[in-house]
Design a protein around this motif. Structure first.
Motif, mmCIF file in Angstrom:
data_model
loop_
_atom_site.group_PDB
_atom_site.id
_atom_site.type_symbol
_atom_site.label_atom_id
_atom_site.label_comp_id
_atom_site.label_asym_id
_atom_site.label_seq_id
_atom_site.Cartn_x
_atom_site.Cartn_y
_atom_site.Cartn_z
ATOM 1 N N ASN A 120 0.827 -1.209 0.000
ATOM 2 C CA ASN A 120 0.000 0.000 0.000
ATOM 3 C C ASN A 120 0.860 1.257 0.000
ATOM 4 N N LEU A 121 1.963 1.229 0.782
ATOM 5 C CA LEU A 121 2.869 2.378 0.806
ATOM 6 C C LEU A 121 3.485 2.604 -0.572
ATOM 7 N N CYS A 122 3.922 1.542 -1.217
ATOM 8 C CA CYS A 122 4.553 1.668 -2.534
ATOM 9 C C CYS A 122 3.561 2.181 -3.590
ATOM 10 N N LEU A 123 2.298 1.790 -3.479
ATOM 11 C CA LEU A 123 1.281 2.272 -4.415
ATOM 12 C C LEU A 123 0.984 3.751 -4.192
ATOM 13 N N ARG A 124 0.971 4.177 -2.934
ATOM 14 C CA ARG A 124 0.704 5.579 -2.612
ATOM 15 C C ARG A 124 1.914 6.461 -2.869
ATOM 16 N N GLN A 125 3.100 5.900 -2.674
ATOM 17 C CA GLN A 125 4.336 6.683 -2.744
ATOM 18 C C GLN A 125 5.305 6.017 -3.728
ATOM 19 N N PRO A 126 5.159 6.292 -5.026
ATOM 20 C CA PRO A 126 6.011 5.605 -6.004
ATOM 21 C C PRO A 126 7.502 5.881 -5.823
ATOM 22 N N ARG A 127 7.858 7.039 -5.265
ATOM 23 C CA ARG A 127 9.288 7.308 -5.045
ATOM 24 C C ARG A 127 9.845 6.432 -3.934
ATOM 25 N N ILE A 128 9.026 6.109 -2.934
ATOM 26 C CA ILE A 128 9.475 5.173 -1.909
ATOM 27 C C ILE A 128 9.634 3.783 -2.509
ATOM 28 N N ALA A 129 8.711 3.421 -3.418
ATOM 29 C CA ALA A 129 8.867 2.145 -4.124
ATOM 30 C C ALA A 129 10.188 2.129 -4.886
ATOM 31 N N ALA A 130 10.541 3.276 -5.503
ATOM 32 C CA ALA A 130 11.812 3.366 -6.219
ATOM 33 C C ALA A 130 12.993 3.239 -5.259
ATOM 34 N N ALA A 131 12.849 3.796 -4.051
ATOM 35 C CA ALA A 131 13.922 3.688 -3.053
ATOM 36 C C ALA A 131 14.130 2.231 -2.648
ATOM 37 N N PHE A 132 13.027 1.501 -2.428
ATOM 38 C CA PHE A 132 13.148 0.074 -2.105
ATOM 39 C C PHE A 132 13.770 -0.699 -3.267
ATOM 40 N N TRP A 133 13.394 -0.347 -4.476
ATOM 41 C CA TRP A 133 13.964 -1.002 -5.661
ATOM 42 C C TRP A 133 15.472 -0.756 -5.701
ATOM 43 N N ARG A 134 15.851 0.502 -5.478
ATOM 44 C CA ARG A 134 17.277 0.817 -5.479
ATOM 45 C C ARG A 134 18.006 0.036 -4.379
ATOM 46 N N GLU A 135 17.373 -0.101 -3.224
ATOM 47 C CA GLU A 135 17.987 -0.849 -2.131
ATOM 48 C C GLU A 135 18.277 -2.289 -2.545
ATOM 49 N N THR A 136 17.334 -2.934 -3.233
ATOM 50 C CA THR A 136 17.561 -4.313 -3.659
ATOM 51 C C THR A 136 18.638 -4.384 -4.741
ATOM 52 N N LEU A 137 18.718 -3.358 -5.598
ATOM 53 C CA LEU A 137 19.770 -3.335 -6.613
ATOM 54 C C LEU A 137 21.149 -3.165 -5.978
ATOM 55 N N VAL A 138 21.239 -2.312 -4.964
ATOM 56 C CA VAL A 138 22.506 -2.128 -4.259
ATOM 57 C C VAL A 138 22.909 -3.422 -3.558
ATOM 58 N N GLU A 139 21.924 -4.109 -2.980
ATOM 59 C CA GLU A 139 22.204 -5.393 -2.346
ATOM 60 C C GLU A 139 22.771 -6.385 -3.362
ATOM 61 N N GLY A 140 22.194 -6.398 -4.572
ATOM 62 C CA GLY A 140 22.707 -7.272 -5.617
ATOM 63 C C GLY A 140 24.132 -6.917 -6.007
ATOM 64 N N ALA A 141 24.435 -5.611 -6.066
ATOM 65 C CA ALA A 141 25.796 -5.172 -6.386
ATOM 66 C C ALA A 141 26.773 -5.638 -5.303
ATOM 67 N N ALA A 142 26.333 -5.580 -4.045
ATOM 68 C CA ALA A 142 27.197 -6.032 -2.949
ATOM 69 C C ALA A 142 27.440 -7.537 -3.032
ATOM 70 N N PHE A 143 26.415 -8.303 -3.381
ATOM 71 C CA PHE A 143 26.595 -9.745 -3.540
ATOM 72 C C PHE A 143 27.640 -10.040 -4.615
ATOM 73 N N ARG A 144 27.579 -9.296 -5.728
ATOM 74 C CA ARG A 144 28.564 -9.518 -6.802
ATOM 75 C C ARG A 144 29.975 -9.224 -6.309
ATOM 76 N N GLU A 145 30.109 -8.151 -5.516
ATOM 77 C CA GLU A 145 31.432 -7.804 -4.989
ATOM 78 C C GLU A 145 31.931 -8.884 -4.035
ATOM 79 N N TRP A 146 31.020 -9.464 -3.255
ATOM 80 C CA TRP A 146 31.414 -10.536 -2.335
ATOM 81 C C TRP A 146 31.851 -11.777 -3.100
ATOM 82 N N VAL A 147 31.226 -12.061 -4.236
ATOM 83 C CA VAL A 147 31.654 -13.205 -5.056
ATOM 84 C C VAL A 147 33.102 -13.008 -5.506
ATOM 85 N N VAL A 148 33.412 -11.797 -5.971
ATOM 86 C CA VAL A 148 34.781 -11.500 -6.382
ATOM 87 C C VAL A 148 35.729 -11.622 -5.187
#
Length: 249
Positions: A120-148
């Motif tokens: 409901n928050l993400c539907l009401r606040q699309p920029r917060i949804a974008a912030a959560f999306w960015r958070e998951t992308l950053v997490e993925g970038a960190a996982f790649r760095e840990w693999v290296v």
């Protein structure tokens, strides 16, 4: 457990999201108004387990966690450490079966937020949804760095890299001063993160102390020679995608 709002405008979740995404006052308040159930966990407890089908996600309010996987013969591989403000199982908002487990490394306070409230928050606040999306992308970038880090660096630079990352992440959410922070992670836990033995971790840390790269007193870590430790660990914080330049020492 009791329903409660996030404690203040300095809440860990707000601080974490603002370290990677600009929020306005209205968006901060929307996060502060999220209903949550606050729970206390002891050291060494699983908060969520692989195979769970959760109806809620959680934010770390205080303490340290680890996200991990287990091999068939019972060996643990830690794939990231969690600090205040992180949402280690945010993926469960979209992926209904968890493929990771999250355990506490210290006593922790966590806040559970129902998926329905997050949706409901993400539907009401699309920029917060974008912030959560960015958070998951950053997490993925960190996982790649840990693999290296685990796959291609030797144990000494491997440890240097992970210490640099943890200091920068803690600094970004206000939990480190200059090059000093509390880091209550045991040698066994570092060994599970780095893919080496506890004995090897002990030798590496002793060598780092002897060479003046780090100073430790209990769980307190100080890095006297930040630039040298960065160079040894081949550490470039770009993959953390932080907003604030001052988050990087």
């Amino acid at each position: 457990m009791r329903p409660a709002p996030l404690p203040s405008d300095h809440s860990p979740l707000v601080r974490k999201l603002e370290s990677i995404f600009p929020l306005d006052d209205h968006e901060r308040q929307a996060l502060l108004d999220l209903p949550m159930q606050v729970a206390a966990f002891k050291e060494g407890q699983d908060v969520v387990r692989e195979g769970d089908r959760p109806s809620r996600s959680f934010v770390i309010l205080s303490g340290f966690t680890c996200t991990y996987k287990m091999t068939g013969d019972g060996k643990r591989q830690i794939v990231t450490f969690g600090v205040a403000g992180d949402m280690p199982d945010l993926q469960s908002l979209h992926l209904k079966v968890l493929d990771i487990s999250v355990a506490t490394l210290t006593p922790c306070s966590v806040g559970f937020i129902q998926h329905e409230d997050l949706w409901n928050l993400c539907l009401r606040q699309p920029r917060i949804a974008a912030a959560f999306w960015r958070e998951t992308l950053v997490e993925g970038a960190a996982f790649r760095e840990w693999v290296v880090n685990v796959g291609r660096r030797e144990a000494y630079p491997r440890m240097a890299h992970i210490l640099c990352e943890l200091l920068v992440r803690l600094r970004a959410v206000g939990l480190a001063e200059d090059h000093t922070c509390d880091l209550p992670i045991t040698q066994t836990e570092f060994a599970d993160a780095l893919g080496v033995t506890t004995v090897h971790v002990n030798r590496v840390l002793q060598q780092m102390r002897a060479e003046g790269l780090i100073e430790t007193k209990g769980s307190r870590l100080n890095i006297p020679d930040w630039e040298r430790l960065k160079a040894i660990g081949d550490f470039d914080p770009t993959y953390l995608h932080l907003r604030r330049d001052e988050a990087v020492p």
